[in-house]
Design a protein around this motif. Sequence first.
Motif, short mmCIF file in Angstrom:
data_model
loop_
_atom_site.label_atom_id
_atom_site.label_comp_id
_atom_site.label_asym_id
_atom_site.label_seq_id
_atom_site.Cartn_x
_atom_site.Cartn_y
_atom_site.Cartn_z
N HIS A 122 0.88 -1.18 0.00
CA HIS A 122 0.00 0.00 0.00
C HIS A 122 0.91 1.22 0.00
N PRO A 123 1.31 1.72 -1.17
CA PRO A 123 2.24 2.86 -1.20
C PRO A 123 1.77 4.05 -0.35
N VAL A 124 0.45 4.28 -0.29
CA VAL A 124 -0.05 5.41 0.51
C VAL A 124 0.21 5.17 2.00
N ASP A 170 2.81 3.51 3.19
CA ASP A 170 4.23 3.79 3.39
C ASP A 170 4.49 5.29 3.46
N LEU A 171 3.76 6.04 2.62
CA LEU A 171 3.88 7.50 2.66
C LEU A 171 3.49 8.03 4.05
N ARG A 190 6.07 7.05 6.71
CA ARG A 190 7.25 7.93 6.57
C ARG A 190 6.97 9.29 7.22
N MET A 237 -4.50 10.64 1.90
CA MET A 237 -4.05 11.52 0.81
C MET A 237 -4.58 12.94 1.02
#
Lengths: 339, 125
Positions: free
Chosen positions: A181-183, A185-186, A189, A328
């Motif tokens: 789930h790239p979001v 990880d964002l 971070r 997001m």
Amino acid sequence: MSGENNPIAAPLAEVVQKHIPGATGIDALKRLSGGASQEIWSFDAVTPSGAVPLILRRAPGGFRDTGRSGTAVPLETEARLINLAAEVGVPVPPVRHVMTEEDGIGQGFIMDRIPGETLARKILRDEEFAEARPKLARQCGEVLARLHKVDKSKLPPLRVATGRDEVEQYFKTYKELDYPHPVFDLAFRWLRDNAPPDSTELTLVHGDFRNGNLMIGPEGLRAVLDWEIAHVGDPMADLSWICINPWRFGNIDMPVGGFGLREDLFAGYEAAGGGKVDPARIKFWEVLGTLKWGVMCMGMASAFLKGDRSVERATIGRRSSETEVDLMRLLAPLTGKEQ
Amino acid sequence: MQDQPSAIELIEVVGEFIRNHAMPQLKGHTAFHALVAANALDIVKRELEIGPKAGDEEHRRLKALLGKDGSIDALNRELCAKIESGEMTLDTPGLREHLWETTLTKLAIDQPKYSGYRRALEEKA
């Protein structure tokens, strides 16, 4: 399972006769809901002056293991926290009796059954609660201010978790669930880069202060329920958790539980002596709270794939994307204005 | 080529059957789960309609962002690692747009009525 044939009915009646003044027995015993870490039973104590409405919270089968991934407190601790909260003026259902070994019911306690509504759908829409709704955000702030002032030296042993601790705990769960789930990880971070300083003062935190755990009447907040994931942490966590979008049930412009404004929540908190609300930490906990719900949805998908063939669990797995759009909007707003 | 009706049409009629005929005869938890099941079929229907083209576009964007070829799963995992390490950030050209595009597509399939999605569409317009 209904009352009469229930194995806990007889020992419970005995406990009630011993510990509830004037009680001669019990009536209307029924299971309200079940979770992995707790059973909730509703019943009345029968007394010459009428029925006394009560609740039994009990470990499943009488004994609790680690519960919610090890974060649930023992029921004796929960009862102790409710008493401490009552002492500082937090509305809670009074605890009537904490089970001992000789009661033969296992771990649990009996508390008053407070009438009212916990379902957000009704609280946010029904006419009955029209007068309560505008008052609730401020009341929640006032109650949280009192809750966070419980004398720490009186607390039973509790888990201590800073913002950074919680980020790492959920990151580990996310990695174990092993789906990209790239979001997320964002968000992880961002959370690592924006964690509150280690010097942040920690207090008693309810941990699950939101619709569903708040008993509401037509006049407002009646009781704070479900203390099982209480711990010592950043007080801003409780102010943010009730504001994450999933708890607004569609009322996106009413950030506090779908019924109120942050300004009222924070004003109530500060007026009741809760200390200054820190916008940076509020945002940190809103991002973390949203992400936590997303990781929990992933956990549902994982449980389904491991063999829990519930259609509900399967579809909740598809709700982690809801938290992605919320994240997001928090971290990469389209309007140029951060939410 | 399969015969008519199409997969989407079959899913639609099963959804209608659950909502209009089965659910009214059910009670309590079973009725609730029937509704959940009908909603799950709606997700499948939208995925059949939107998924293939959107998946191709996501794959193409991932290849461009990472400058390499690979499966969509492998490239997503690599993207996660680069975001986690801080090697790629919202300032990396194309990343913000990619994450938004991918997220909005997921919601268009999973839950187009979700308040956060509807608000994001308004903000994008």
